[in-house]
Write a protein that holds these residues in place. Structure first.
Motif, PDB file in Angstrom:
ATOM      1  N   CYS A 103     -55.702   0.355  70.401  1.00 55.98           N
ATOM      2  CA  CYS A 103     -55.964  -0.996  69.687  1.00 55.98           C
ATOM      3  C   CYS A 103     -55.234  -1.027  68.459  1.00 55.98           C
TER       4      CYS A 103
ATOM      5  N   CYS B  50     -64.420  -6.226  68.944  1.00 53.87           N
ATOM      6  CA  CYS B  50     -62.936  -6.210  68.673  1.00 53.87           C
ATOM      7  C   CYS B  50     -62.336  -7.099  69.839  1.00 53.87           C
TER       8      CYS B  50
ATOM      9  N   CYS C  42     -59.453  -3.890  74.499  1.00 57.23           N
ATOM     10  CA  CYS C  42     -59.902  -2.827  73.350  1.00 57.23           C
ATOM     11  C   CYS C  42     -61.314  -2.239  73.861  1.00 57.23           C
TER      12      CYS C  42
HETATM   13 ZN   LIG Z   1     -59.970  -3.097  68.699  1.00 56.66          ZN
END
Ligand SMILES: [Zn+2]
Length: 132
Positions: free
Chosen positions: A8, A42, A36
């Motif tokens: 990521c 996230c 992710c």
């Molecule tokens: Zn991430």
């Protein structure tokens, strides 16, 4: 199957292959995404090619996903309107951006590149409209 190591770009965590329905409720059940490992904390993912399962680009957060979608729509308009073929549209884009074919994938573009694509395409269409 070859394991793909994809990180990521936002938080550095590993991306994992998951059904697209885990990030998008309206996704096709055959679709896969690289998401992710910290999702949903996230919120970054990218689609995978259905056959090869290779990632279509780099992981993108919500904002960048919207930008890339807009850039695709802008570019598609060129060949959907018959102004050029799909292949010509990609060649034209490479030339306009001064990048090699291997890099001319909207799925890899950052936001500023997406904005360039949207801008170039709308200028091309408007120029055609004026001369017609
Ligand atoms: Zn991430």
């Amino acid at each position: 199957m070859k394991k793909i190591h994809l990180k990521c770009p936002y938080c550095g965590a590993q991306a994992v292959l998951a059904p697209a329905t885990s990030v998008r409720k309206d996704a096709d059940c055959n679709e896969k995404v690289y998401v992710c490992a910290r999702y949903p904390v996230c919120d970054a993912y990218v689609s995978a090619h259905q056959e090869s399962l290779l990632p279509m680009g780099t992981l993108a957060d919500k904002h960048l996903r919207i930008k890339r979608r807009q850039a695709h729509i802008a570019l598609n308009r060129l060949w959907e309107r018959g102004l050029m073929t799909k292949k010509e549209a990609y060649h034209w884009l490479q030339f306009q951006l001064g990048i090699p074919e291997s890099e001319a994938h909207i799925g890899r573009f950052a936001e500023y590149r997406c904005n360039q694509v949207i801008d170039l395409c709308s200028r091309f269409i408007n120029a055609g409209r004026r001369s017609a």
